[in-house]
Design a protein around this motif. Structure first.
Motif, PDB file in Angstrom:
ATOM      1  N   LEU A 101     -17.305  14.373 -29.207  1.00 36.08           N
ATOM      2  CA  LEU A 101     -17.751  13.222 -29.449  1.00 36.08           C
ATOM      3  C   LEU A 101     -18.994  12.713 -28.542  1.00 36.08           C
ATOM      4  N   LYS A 102     -19.988  12.700 -29.216  1.00 35.95           N
ATOM      5  CA  LYS A 102     -21.355  12.398 -28.371  1.00 35.95           C
ATOM      6  C   LYS A 102     -21.188  11.090 -27.494  1.00 35.95           C
ATOM      7  N   GLY A 103     -21.636  11.196 -26.461  1.00 40.37           N
ATOM      8  CA  GLY A 103     -21.392  10.055 -25.569  1.00 40.37           C
ATOM      9  C   GLY A 103     -19.845   9.632 -24.713  1.00 40.37           C
ATOM     10  N   GLY A 104     -19.040  10.517 -25.487  1.00 40.74           N
ATOM     11  CA  GLY A 104     -17.496  10.536 -24.913  1.00 40.74           C
ATOM     12  C   GLY A 104     -16.867   9.210 -25.002  1.00 40.74           C
ATOM     13  N   MET A 105     -15.896   9.083 -24.489  1.00 42.43           N
ATOM     14  CA  MET A 105     -15.042   7.906 -24.530  1.00 42.43           C
ATOM     15  C   MET A 105     -15.898   6.751 -23.544  1.00 42.43           C
ATOM     16  N   ASN A 106     -16.700   6.997 -22.967  1.00 42.34           N
ATOM     17  CA  ASN A 106     -17.536   6.008 -22.044  1.00 42.34           C
ATOM     18  C   ASN A 106     -18.357   5.142 -23.265  1.00 42.34           C
ATOM     19  N   GLY A 107     -19.154   6.041 -23.898  1.00 40.78           N
ATOM     20  CA  GLY A 107     -19.763   5.594 -24.945  1.00 40.78           C
ATOM     21  C   GLY A 107     -18.991   4.747 -26.249  1.00 40.78           C
ATOM     22  N   TRP A 108     -17.753   5.405 -26.671  1.00 35.20           N
ATOM     23  CA  TRP A 108     -16.971   4.810 -27.561  1.00 35.20           C
ATOM     24  C   TRP A 108     -16.439   3.541 -26.933  1.00 35.20           C
ATOM     25  N   LEU A 109     -15.921   3.465 -25.862  1.00 32.01           N
ATOM     26  CA  LEU A 109     -15.371   2.141 -25.243  1.00 32.01           C
ATOM     27  C   LEU A 109     -16.559   1.008 -25.253  1.00 32.01           C
ATOM     28  N   ARG A 110     -17.670   1.219 -24.857  1.00 32.38           N
ATOM     29  CA  ARG A 110     -18.742   0.366 -24.757  1.00 32.38           C
ATOM     30  C   ARG A 110     -19.080  -0.188 -26.367  1.00 32.38           C
TER      31      ARG A 110
END
Length: 130
Positions: A101-110
């Motif tokens: 997942l590109k951007g990981g969970m930080n990006g996903w949560l944002r």
């Protein structure tokens, strides 16, 4: 053997929102965060911490290698997610597509913290307790 490739958050969102796709049958998200597995997660994810990932690798392959698409993630998908995906890919011998997942969970949560179909157990970062 499939080589892991990145998947954008929007692509994974479309898979999850597609009601004809069944988690654990059509796709699987593997979150390899360790003590930082907090703040929120993707529904139906399985958590396989990176600190002992190699110990659970054979069992993971045995249980999930028949699922057509597997997506690995960690906090930022820069180290743990890609390395666990590569370890998995090096041992699995199916036509399974393997993604990070590109951007990981930080990006996903944002992007998706307010969508209960995409995030569960959301907690603001300042409330995390490492």
């Amino acid at each position: 053997m499939s080589k892991p490739s990145y998947i954008k958050a929007e692509e994974l969102r479309e898979i999850i929102k597609n009601k004809t796709k069944v988690p654990g049958k059509d796709y699987l998200v593997v979150d390899v965060r360790d003590e930082d597995y907090q703040g929120g997660n993707i529904p139906n994810v399985i958590n396989k911490p990176s600190d002992n990932f190699t110990d659970s690798l054979d069992a993971l392959i045995s249980e999930y290698s028949q699922i057509p698409k597997i997506i690995f993630t960690c906090r930022q998908s820069q180290v743990r997610g890609p390395s666990c995906a590569a370890a998995y890919a090096s041992k699995v011998n199916t036509d399974q597509t393997i993604h990070v997942l590109k951007g990981g969970m930080n990006g996903w949560l944002r992007k998706y913290k307010d969508d209960s179909e995409l995030v569960e157990n959301y907690v603001e970062e300042e409330e995390w307790d490492f």
